[in-house]
Design a protein around this motif. Structure first.
Motif, PDB file in Angstrom:
ATOM      1  N   ARG A 410       0.840  -1.208   0.000  1.00  0.00           N
ATOM      2  CA  ARG A 410       0.000   0.000   0.000  1.00  0.00           C
ATOM      3  C   ARG A 410       0.872   1.254   0.000  1.00  0.00           C
ATOM      4  NH1 ARG A 410      -5.317  -1.538   1.101  1.00  0.00           N
ATOM      5  NH2 ARG A 410      -5.487  -3.610   2.050  1.00  0.00           N
ATOM      6  N   ALA A 411       1.924   1.236   0.808  1.00  0.00           N
ATOM      7  CA  ALA A 411       2.823   2.385   0.853  1.00  0.00           C
ATOM      8  C   ALA A 411       3.553   2.561  -0.485  1.00  0.00           C
ATOM      9  CB  ALA A 411       3.826   2.218   1.991  1.00  0.00           C
ATOM     10  N   GLY A 412       3.944   1.426  -1.106  1.00  0.00           N
ATOM     11  CA  GLY A 412       4.637   1.500  -2.397  1.00  0.00           C
ATOM     12  C   GLY A 412       3.759   2.078  -3.483  1.00  0.00           C
ATOM     13  N   LEU A 413       2.482   1.669  -3.533  1.00  0.00           N
ATOM     14  CA  LEU A 413       1.559   2.212  -4.534  1.00  0.00           C
ATOM     15  C   LEU A 413       1.287   3.689  -4.279  1.00  0.00           C
ATOM     16  CD1 LEU A 413      -0.973  -0.746  -4.922  1.00  0.00           C
ATOM     17  CD2 LEU A 413       0.763  -0.011  -6.559  1.00  0.00           C
ATOM     18  N   ALA A 414       1.185   4.077  -3.014  1.00  0.00           N
ATOM     19  CA  ALA A 414       0.994   5.495  -2.700  1.00  0.00           C
ATOM     20  C   ALA A 414       2.188   6.312  -3.172  1.00  0.00           C
ATOM     21  CB  ALA A 414       0.779   5.669  -1.194  1.00  0.00           C
ATOM     22  N   ALA A 415       3.397   5.768  -3.004  1.00  0.00           N
ATOM     23  CA  ALA A 415       4.595   6.479  -3.455  1.00  0.00           C
ATOM     24  C   ALA A 415       4.639   6.600  -4.974  1.00  0.00           C
ATOM     25  CB  ALA A 415       5.842   5.759  -2.948  1.00  0.00           C
ATOM     26  N   LEU A 416       3.973   5.692  -5.671  1.00  0.00           N
ATOM     27  CA  LEU A 416       3.877   5.765  -7.131  1.00  0.00           C
ATOM     28  C   LEU A 416       2.744   6.688  -7.585  1.00  0.00           C
ATOM     29  CD1 LEU A 416       4.499   2.002  -8.005  1.00  0.00           C
ATOM     30  CD2 LEU A 416       5.948   3.924  -8.704  1.00  0.00           C
ATOM     31  N   GLY A 417       2.026   7.264  -6.639  1.00  0.00           N
ATOM     32  CA  GLY A 417       0.992   8.235  -6.973  1.00  0.00           C
ATOM     33  C   GLY A 417      -0.417   7.690  -7.026  1.00  0.00           C
ATOM     34  N   LEU A 418      -0.629   6.425  -6.610  1.00  0.00           N
ATOM     35  CA  LEU A 418      -1.972   5.843  -6.660  1.00  0.00           C
ATOM     36  C   LEU A 418      -2.729   6.185  -5.381  1.00  0.00           C
ATOM     37  CD1 LEU A 418      -0.335   4.084  -8.767  1.00  0.00           C
ATOM     38  CD2 LEU A 418      -2.061   2.338  -8.340  1.00  0.00           C
ATOM     39  N   PRO A 419      -3.926   6.737  -5.491  1.00  0.00           N
ATOM     40  CA  PRO A 419      -4.712   7.030  -4.293  1.00  0.00           C
ATOM     41  C   PRO A 419      -5.236   5.745  -3.661  1.00  0.00           C
ATOM     42  CG  PRO A 419      -5.990   7.509  -6.266  1.00  0.00           C
ATOM     43  CD  PRO A 419      -4.608   7.153  -6.732  1.00  0.00           C
ATOM     44  N   TYR A 426      -8.177  -3.354  -4.850  1.00  0.00           N
ATOM     45  CA  TYR A 426      -7.440  -4.474  -5.447  1.00  0.00           C
ATOM     46  C   TYR A 426      -6.624  -5.214  -4.388  1.00  0.00           C
ATOM     47  CZ  TYR A 426      -8.743  -2.542  -9.974  1.00  0.00           C
ATOM     48  OH  TYR A 426      -9.455  -2.085 -11.060  1.00  0.00           O
ATOM     49  N   LEU A 427      -5.950  -4.483  -3.515  1.00  0.00           N
ATOM     50  CA  LEU A 427      -5.193  -5.150  -2.462  1.00  0.00           C
ATOM     51  C   LEU A 427      -6.121  -5.857  -1.482  1.00  0.00           C
ATOM     52  CD1 LEU A 427      -2.333  -2.575  -1.727  1.00  0.00           C
ATOM     53  CD2 LEU A 427      -2.282  -4.589  -3.208  1.00  0.00           C
ATOM     54  N   ASP A 428      -7.334  -5.322  -1.311  1.00  0.00           N
ATOM     55  CA  ASP A 428      -8.307  -6.006  -0.455  1.00  0.00           C
ATOM     56  C   ASP A 428      -8.730  -7.345  -1.048  1.00  0.00           C
ATOM     57  OD1 ASP A 428      -8.190  -3.942   1.356  1.00  0.00           O
ATOM     58  OD2 ASP A 428     -10.060  -2.991   0.704  1.00  0.00           O
TER      59      ASP A 428
END
Length: 476
Positions: A410-419, A426-428
């Motif tokens: 989740r932190a990695g996707l946030a760092a890539l700009g995904l809200p 999807y992760l759920d």
């Protein structure tokens, strides 16, 4: 390996000329990196999905040439066998909307392919290995009519000096057989996700992608059966490795160097170490002279396509942005559903980027042999595996994924700009799959038991659930 070749016969001079060109392009790529000429600063996502054409009894239907002619879509191409096809998607900028766009692209192409297959009285299926696949389906008469596959088969046979390919896979019902050709590779279909990364970060992301393999595969197994034998949770892994078993320049004598495998180790500094390794360790299988300028790396790219690392580095040439590097994550199986595969992609993108951003780097905390052991342990045991993590301790796969890997993803996707409102659903999906313990592989084994070992009925149930479009943790 996606490109066709125009010849099937080669001389020793062809091999010598090809190797000279390969060496020149390898040197030139390293010079371009030193001069700062490789694409930097962009993250892009992409995918390839390998699928099966089946008849209504669930057996492979060798009609891909007719199917592709009717479909007439340049993004859908042939695979090794006449009953496999590959669906591709355009590269997508990593950022808000990328996962929804990936799902939309894949779902739209899939539905169009199903319509064409339906008109041919055929069905398209996404599954790692069809449970009722038969050894007779994998004869050379079902190899796709492309020269590159014929030459590849001949090259593997020549490299093995006529020794048959030996398949030996442990499991609840061990399997052992001998094969004269590479057609068993056609039984291993995958969902390959691509992550283009800035060159300066490519080495860190490659190492991170290797560390991802264990948790990623534990959560996504979908190939527990081969020829009716209950084997690994992801039987594709040993089957693919053994079906094109071929060593490096030392032949089969050195067990550490294989054209299909987890690799030799982490990269120490640059991703380009792997292309130097390609040149120095692996004989050329397809010495087809390539057109194109040096900076397009045509010989380097074709040779790299005949070395099947589970995480494969790729060099691409973009008319807009020039030469770029991307990572192809090859461990994921095809299926069970579109939303499952996008959830797997989201987990991989997030976990890989999250690990690559860590300080100190995770490869300094988890040895390469441990990362490799995690990969094979997850392939064999799925969510029942114990995985060693960065703290040096063994963790049950479920606990590690839910408590450590998913927050990091989740932190990695946030760092890539995904809200969060995009990445979260999807992760759920993946979290609920892990919590309930129902991967595609587990569903297949449970349904096979309910159907008293009838793989045909189980495959019919699988396809019915797949058509409904629900994630596998919700399958009946």
């Amino acid at each position: 390996m996606g490109q066709e070749i125009t010849r099937t016969g080669f001389t020793q001079d062809d091999y010598r000329r090809y190797r000279a060109q390969l060496a020149r392009e390898t040197d030139y790529l390293e010079e371009a990196a030193r001069d700062g000429d490789l694409c930097d600063g962009r993250f892009l996502a992409g995918f390839e999905l390998e699928a099966w054409l089946l008849d209504h009894a669930g057996f492979p239907s060798p009609v891909n040439e007719l199917f592709l002619g009717r479909l007439a879509d340049p993004w859908v191409v042939p695979e090794l066998s006449r009953f496999n096809v590959e669906l591709n998607g355009p590269p997508l900028h990593m950022g808000p909307g990328v996962l929804r766009a990936l799902e939309t692209s894949l779902d739209r192409t899939w539905r169009r392919c199903q319509e064409v297959a339906h008109d041919m009285d055929t069905v398209l299926a996404m599954v790692g290995i069809p449970p009722n696949l038969r050894p007779t389906d994998l004869g050379l008469e079902n190899m796709s009519a492309m020269k590159r596959y014929k030459v590849l088969n001949q090259a593997v046979q020549r490299g093995r000096e006529g020794v048959p390919i030996h398949i030996h896979i442990e499991g609840a019902e061990p399997l052992e057989l001998l094969r004269p050709d590479v057609m068993l590779e056609a039984a291993t279909t995958s969902f390959q996700v691509h992550l283009q990364v800035p060159y300066a970060q490519a080495g860190r992301h490659y190492n991170a992608a290797l560390i991802c393999c264990g948790p990623l595969l534990a959560a996504s197994g979908n190939s527990p059966l081969l020829f009716g034998h209950r084997l690994w949770q992801e039987t594709r892994i040993p089957l693919f490795e053994q079906s094109v078993e071929l060593g490096g320049h030392g032949g089969l004598a050195d067990p550490t160097i294989r054209r299909v495998g987890f690799g030799q180790g982490y990269v120490a500094g640059s991703i380009l170490e792997l292309f130097r390794e390609n040149l120095e360790l692996f004989p050329i299988l397809l010495p087809m002279p390539q057109d194109g300028p040096l900076e397009a790396y045509p010989h380097l790219r074709l040779h790299n396509g005949t070395i099947w690392r589970w995480v494969r580095p790729l060099v691409g040439v973009d008319a807009e942005a020039g030469c770029h590097v991307r990572l192809e994550q090859r461990v994921l199986p095809s299926g069970p559903s579109v939303v499952d595969m996008v959830a797997n992609a989201a987990f991989h993108f997030g976990l890989c980027h999250g690990l690559a951003r860590m300080d100190p780097p995770p490869e300094a905390m988890l040895s390469f042999p441990d990362a490799r052991a995690n990969f094979y342990g997850a392939a064999r045991h799925g969510l029942e595996a114990d995985l060693r993590w960065l703290d040096g301790r063994l963790h049950p796969a479920r606990q590690l994924i839910l408590e450590v890997c998913l927050p990091l993803a989740r932190a990695g996707l946030a760092a890539l700009g995904l809200p969060e409102d995009e990445s979260g659903p999807y992760l759920d999906v993946l979290a609920r799959r892990v919590e309930g313990g129902q991967t595609g592989a587990r569903w297949q084994l449970r349904d096979l038991e309910r159907e008293h070992g009838d793989t045909g009925r189980m495959m019919a149930n699988y396809l019915e659930n797949q058509r409904a479009g629900l994630p596998v943790h919700e399958w009946a």
